[in-house]
Design a protein around this motif. Sequence first.
Motif, PDB file in Angstrom:
ATOM      1  N   TYR A  28       0.837  -1.198   0.000  1.00  0.00           N
ATOM      2  CA  TYR A  28       0.000   0.000   0.000  1.00  0.00           C
ATOM      3  C   TYR A  28       0.873   1.250   0.000  1.00  0.00           C
ATOM      4  CZ  TYR A  28      -2.886   3.656   2.090  1.00  0.00           C
ATOM      5  OH  TYR A  28      -3.527   4.834   2.345  1.00  0.00           O
ATOM      6  N   ILE A  29       0.514   2.210  -0.831  1.00  0.00           N
ATOM      7  CA  ILE A  29       1.208   3.508  -0.794  1.00  0.00           C
ATOM      8  C   ILE A  29       0.170   4.613  -0.725  1.00  0.00           C
ATOM      9  CG2 ILE A  29       2.876   5.053  -1.918  1.00  0.00           C
ATOM     10  CD1 ILE A  29       3.753   2.885  -3.723  1.00  0.00           C
ATOM     11  N   ASP A  30       0.469   5.609   0.105  1.00  0.00           N
ATOM     12  CA  ASP A  30      -0.393   6.783   0.210  1.00  0.00           C
ATOM     13  C   ASP A  30       0.452   7.948  -0.318  1.00  0.00           C
ATOM     14  OD1 ASP A  30      -1.324   9.215   1.441  1.00  0.00           O
ATOM     15  OD2 ASP A  30      -2.540   8.000   2.788  1.00  0.00           O
ATOM     16  N   THR A  31       0.002   8.616  -1.359  1.00  0.00           N
ATOM     17  CA  THR A  31       0.862   9.642  -1.975  1.00  0.00           C
ATOM     18  C   THR A  31       1.154  10.794  -1.002  1.00  0.00           C
ATOM     19  OG1 THR A  31      -1.013  10.748  -3.044  1.00  0.00           O
ATOM     20  CG2 THR A  31       0.179   9.121  -4.368  1.00  0.00           C
ATOM     21  N   ASP A  32       0.176  11.125  -0.139  1.00  0.00           N
ATOM     22  CA  ASP A  32       0.422  12.184   0.847  1.00  0.00           C
ATOM     23  C   ASP A  32       1.561  11.790   1.800  1.00  0.00           C
ATOM     24  OD1 ASP A  32      -1.492  13.933  -0.074  1.00  0.00           O
ATOM     25  OD2 ASP A  32      -3.010  13.356   1.393  1.00  0.00           O
ATOM     26  N   LYS A  33       1.467  10.541   2.275  1.00  0.00           N
ATOM     27  CA  LYS A  33       2.504  10.064   3.216  1.00  0.00           C
ATOM     28  C   LYS A  33       3.857   9.980   2.510  1.00  0.00           C
ATOM     29  CE  LYS A  33       0.014   9.214   6.916  1.00  0.00           C
ATOM     30  NZ  LYS A  33      -1.013  10.190   6.482  1.00  0.00           N
ATOM     31  N   TYR A  34       3.812   9.544   1.249  1.00  0.00           N
ATOM     32  CA  TYR A  34       5.044   9.425   0.470  1.00  0.00           C
ATOM     33  C   TYR A  34       5.722  10.807   0.364  1.00  0.00           C
ATOM     34  CZ  TYR A  34       8.196   8.537  -3.388  1.00  0.00           C
ATOM     35  OH  TYR A  34       9.318   8.451  -4.175  1.00  0.00           O
ATOM     36  N   ILE A  35       4.912  11.824   0.054  1.00  0.00           N
ATOM     37  CA  ILE A  35       5.451  13.186  -0.093  1.00  0.00           C
ATOM     38  C   ILE A  35       5.965  13.697   1.267  1.00  0.00           C
ATOM     39  CG2 ILE A  35       4.824  15.602  -0.610  1.00  0.00           C
ATOM     40  CD1 ILE A  35       2.894  14.420  -2.779  1.00  0.00           C
ATOM     41  N   GLU A  36       5.180  13.446   2.299  1.00  0.00           N
ATOM     42  CA  GLU A  36       5.613  13.902   3.643  1.00  0.00           C
ATOM     43  C   GLU A  36       6.947  13.277   4.035  1.00  0.00           C
ATOM     44  OE1 GLU A  36       2.136  13.021   6.101  1.00  0.00           O
ATOM     45  OE2 GLU A  36       1.643  15.163   6.139  1.00  0.00           O
ATOM     46  N   ASN A  37       7.100  11.984   3.771  1.00  0.00           N
ATOM     47  CA  ASN A  37       8.363  11.318   4.118  1.00  0.00           C
ATOM     48  C   ASN A  37       9.520  11.840   3.288  1.00  0.00           C
ATOM     49  OD1 ASN A  37       7.166   9.748   6.023  1.00  0.00           O
ATOM     50  ND2 ASN A  37       6.800   8.018   4.656  1.00  0.00           N
ATOM     51  N   LYS A  38       9.255  12.018   2.004  1.00  0.00           N
ATOM     52  CA  LYS A  38      10.320  12.455   1.103  1.00  0.00           C
ATOM     53  C   LYS A  38      10.799  13.866   1.483  1.00  0.00           C
ATOM     54  CE  LYS A  38      11.460  12.619  -3.765  1.00  0.00           C
ATOM     55  NZ  LYS A  38      11.198  13.901  -4.443  1.00  0.00           N
TER      56      LYS A  38
END
Length: 180
Positions: A28-38
């Motif tokens: 599972y990937i959440d784009t918001d979480k991905y951006i926040e982590n990056k």
Amino acid sequence: MNIILIGFMGSGKSTLGIRLSYRMKHPYIDTDKYIENKENKSIQNIFAEEGESEFRKKETETIRYFLDSRIKDHVIATGGGMPVTEENIPLLKRLGVVVWLKIRPETVLSRLEKDTQRPLLQGEDKESKVRTLMEFREPYYTRCADVVVEVDDKPVERIMDEVFTKSRGVWKRKKRMRYE
Ligand code: S3P
């Protein structure tokens, strides 16, 4: 094939995405979480410090990166504004089966009444914000979606069943068209 969940804030993309990923045994990937982590920054801070347009650029970069990395068999939940950036529509369609979790404004308002996390819904008159934004976004969601599932008043299990049933045919068609 990837499943991409689109839809308005509060439509249940993350909740459903996590449940789908368990059931399908797909990551599972959440784009918001991905951006926040990056970025090592919350969405709220990105909006406050860099502005919405920078956040939108990061959303497009994220989808391009997923396409370039050829990720397969993932469940991807997106931020509610993802399909509103015009260039994201063909990118999302190429990435997998796009499922729109369609929700009524009343349901959003009852779910997000106390929300403090979403920059676009803060301040006075949440109701008119939700209604105006939803009306503006509907045509984008409509164009982006391969599959539409109405989520109001339905238990998660039933929504999942509908996502599976409706996605299967689209998946085969997209495969034939060599989307994957
Ligand atoms: C947004 C939705 C949010 C997040 C950001 C902007 C939008 O995600 O990406 O606050 O424009 O609708 P959720 O849909 O997960 O709340």
